[in-house]
Scaffold this motif. Structure first.
Motif, PDB file in Angstrom:
ATOM      1  N   CYS A 271       4.366  -4.951  -5.028  1.00 43.36           N
ATOM      2  CA  CYS A 271       4.805  -3.602  -4.652  1.00 43.36           C
ATOM      3  C   CYS A 271       5.159  -2.780  -5.896  1.00 43.36           C
ATOM      4  O   CYS A 271       4.763  -1.616  -6.015  1.00 43.36           O
ATOM      5  CB  CYS A 271       6.009  -3.680  -3.715  1.00 43.36           C
ATOM      6  SG  CYS A 271       5.615  -4.240  -2.045  1.00 43.36           S
TER       7      CYS A 271
ATOM      8  N   PRO B 183      -7.978   3.099  -4.998  1.00 48.80           N
ATOM      9  CA  PRO B 183      -7.411   3.466  -3.690  1.00 48.80           C
ATOM     10  C   PRO B 183      -8.425   3.401  -2.557  1.00 48.80           C
ATOM     11  O   PRO B 183      -8.063   3.045  -1.428  1.00 48.80           O
ATOM     12  CB  PRO B 183      -6.894   4.894  -3.911  1.00 48.80           C
ATOM     13  CG  PRO B 183      -7.569   5.391  -5.133  1.00 48.80           C
ATOM     14  CD  PRO B 183      -7.843   4.193  -5.972  1.00 48.80           C
TER      15      PRO B 183
ATOM     16  N   MET C  34       0.704   1.558 -10.607  1.00 50.88           N
ATOM     17  CA  MET C  34      -0.712   1.898 -10.579  1.00 50.88           C
ATOM     18  C   MET C  34      -0.945   3.244  -9.882  1.00 50.88           C
ATOM     19  O   MET C  34      -1.828   4.015 -10.279  1.00 50.88           O
ATOM     20  CB  MET C  34      -1.506   0.804  -9.859  1.00 50.88           C
ATOM     21  CG  MET C  34      -1.629  -0.504 -10.622  1.00 50.88           C
ATOM     22  SD  MET C  34      -2.517  -0.358 -12.210  1.00 50.88           S
ATOM     23  CE  MET C  34      -1.135  -0.209 -13.356  1.00 50.88           C
ATOM     24  N   GLY C  35      -0.165   3.539  -8.854  1.00 53.66           N
ATOM     25  CA  GLY C  35      -0.272   4.840  -8.194  1.00 53.66           C
ATOM     26  C   GLY C  35       0.077   5.974  -9.139  1.00 53.66           C
ATOM     27  O   GLY C  35      -0.606   7.002  -9.191  1.00 53.66           O
TER      28      GLY C  35
ATOM     29  N   PHE D 215       2.008   2.042  -3.365  1.00 57.08           N
ATOM     30  CA  PHE D 215       0.934   2.680  -4.133  1.00 57.08           C
ATOM     31  C   PHE D 215       0.851   4.166  -3.788  1.00 57.08           C
ATOM     32  O   PHE D 215       0.716   5.018  -4.679  1.00 57.08           O
ATOM     33  CB  PHE D 215      -0.403   1.995  -3.848  1.00 57.08           C
ATOM     34  CG  PHE D 215      -1.567   2.621  -4.565  1.00 57.08           C
ATOM     35  CD1 PHE D 215      -1.776   2.391  -5.912  1.00 57.08           C
ATOM     36  CD2 PHE D 215      -2.447   3.456  -3.890  1.00 57.08           C
ATOM     37  CE1 PHE D 215      -2.840   2.976  -6.585  1.00 57.08           C
ATOM     38  CE2 PHE D 215      -3.511   4.041  -4.551  1.00 57.08           C
ATOM     39  CZ  PHE D 215      -3.714   3.799  -5.900  1.00 57.08           C
TER      40      PHE D 215
ATOM     41  N   ILE E 291       0.830  -1.200   0.000  1.00 52.95           N
ATOM     42  CA  ILE E 291       0.000   0.000   0.000  1.00 52.95           C
ATOM     43  C   ILE E 291       0.867   1.253   0.000  1.00 52.95           C
ATOM     44  O   ILE E 291       0.567   2.245  -0.680  1.00 52.95           O
ATOM     45  CB  ILE E 291      -0.946   0.012   1.215  1.00 52.95           C
ATOM     46  CG1 ILE E 291      -1.741  -1.293   1.302  1.00 52.95           C
ATOM     47  CG2 ILE E 291      -1.890   1.200   1.146  1.00 52.95           C
ATOM     48  CD1 ILE E 291      -2.585  -1.580   0.106  1.00 52.95           C
TER      49      ILE E 291
ATOM     50  N   LEU F 192       1.917  -1.951  -7.858  1.00 56.77           N
ATOM     51  CA  LEU F 192       1.109  -0.918  -7.207  1.00 56.77           C
ATOM     52  C   LEU F 192       1.781   0.446  -7.290  1.00 56.77           C
ATOM     53  O   LEU F 192       1.100   1.475  -7.352  1.00 56.77           O
ATOM     54  CB  LEU F 192       0.843  -1.297  -5.751  1.00 56.77           C
ATOM     55  CG  LEU F 192      -0.155  -2.443  -5.552  1.00 56.77           C
ATOM     56  CD1 LEU F 192      -0.320  -2.761  -4.069  1.00 56.77           C
ATOM     57  CD2 LEU F 192      -1.505  -2.115  -6.158  1.00 56.77           C
TER      58      LEU F 192
END
Length: 326
Positions: free
Chosen positions: A215, A309, A221-222, A24, A21, A218
């Motif tokens: 990781c 998110p 993706m962030g 992200f 997380i 993400l």
């Protein structure tokens, strides 16, 4: 209800400290700050396929151990009905409350009716970290839920699809034989066939390396989520609000379906999560073919920039609490 929300917020804060997380969040920061941090497109696609291989293969092995059970049939039917029908709910909401044109509303309804593989991966990791048991066949339910919503949305927007010049054959090929879908289903079948013998050979590849790949994916993706919300085609505030309202409504539908199907708490939590998730891989790929006039800033902005998110940080613990898994 206030106690549940407080517990969900506390668990969400804990979930926010998980490495995947935080990567992200790092990607979100880099995207909003307009950093030049990026992953090559080929690397992002490779990571996506790797994650689907791991999820599909591991789910197939666990399903082989469990066998073709009544629980799988109940969960699969519930997931299929949710995926087929949810665009019928989302489309008029996006048209009337969001004020979207037909093509963008249909594309967004397809995204929210389909499912997110990475959200599922994060949800399974979250449940495992809290000692919640769930069935391996839920990966098969994930695969079942990916395509039907896309087909329903295309039927809703048939006039627009016919005007795009894309034949139904090419659309069906993109949905069912696209790289992500083929990798997920194929890996599940291979895991189902080879069972524990296959897992013994791929254990290091499927288990220890999974977290690092998640990781990195993400992080990418962030970056993509932030940029989808800062480009010229980003949706207005009233549409962005639907990016939270639709997952919550989908979660409610998933909760009802899981109760009617009589699923165990862990399986119920994952079905609720799948119903709340939104596709940003399979559905957008199909929509680019079928509805090129639909605005990517809308359906990607809502699915990847808002719903993803929200589900990752607050939705996961909230849905698990609702299912009685925590």
């Amino acid at each position: 209800m206030p106690e549940a929300l407080t517990s969900a917020a506390a668990l969400g804060a804990q979930n926010l400290l998980a490495p995947a997380i935080l990567f992200f969040v790092l990607g979100l920061f880099g995207g909003f700050a307009r950093s030049d941090l990026s992953l090559p497109a080929s690397t992002s696609r490779t990571l996506s396929l790797f994650l689907m291989l791991c999820i599909g293969f591991k789910g197939g092995v666990e399903a082989a151990d469990a066998g073709l059970s009544e629980g799988f049939l109940r969960a699969g039917i519930a997931g299929l009905i949710l995926s087929l029908t949810w665009p019928l709910v989302a489309y008029p909401v996006l048209r009337r409350l969001g004020g979207l044109e037909r093509a963008s509303a249909a594309a967004t309804a397809a995204a929210f009716g389909s499912v997110s593989v990475v959200t599922y991966a994060a949800g399974a990791d979250f449940l495992a970290a809290h000692g919640v048991v769930f069935s391996g066949y839920m990966t098969a339910v994930l695969a079942i839920m990916e395509a039907p919503a896309i087909l329903t949305a295309l039927i809703i927007a048939r006039r627009a699809a016919e005007g795009s010049g894309a034949g139904m054959g090419s659309i069906l090929r993109e949905v069912f034989l696209g790289g992500p879908a083929l990798m997920l289903v194929g890996s599940f079948l291979i895991g189902l066939t080879t069972g524990e013998r296959g897992m013994a050979r791929l254990d290091i590849f499927v288990n220890p390396l999974f977290q690092g790949a998640l990781c990195l994916f993400l992080l990418d993706m962030g970056l993509a989520a932030a940029r989808s919300l800062t480009d010229a085609g980003r949706p207005p505030a009233r549409v962005l609000a639907l990016g939270i309202a639709l997952p919550l409504a989908g979660a409610c539908a998933g909760y009802v379906a899981s109760r009617l199907a009589g699923l165990a708490p862990g399986d119920s939590a994952l079905l609720i999560l799948l119903a709340a998730s939104a596709s940003y891989i399979a559905a957008p790929a199909a929509m680019r073919t079928a509805l090129p006039e639909a605005r990517p800033g809308v359906y990607l902005g809502l699915s990847l920039g808002v719903a993803f998110p929200f589900n990752l940080i607050l939705g996961l613990p909230l849905y698990a609490l609702a299912a009685g898994a925590l």
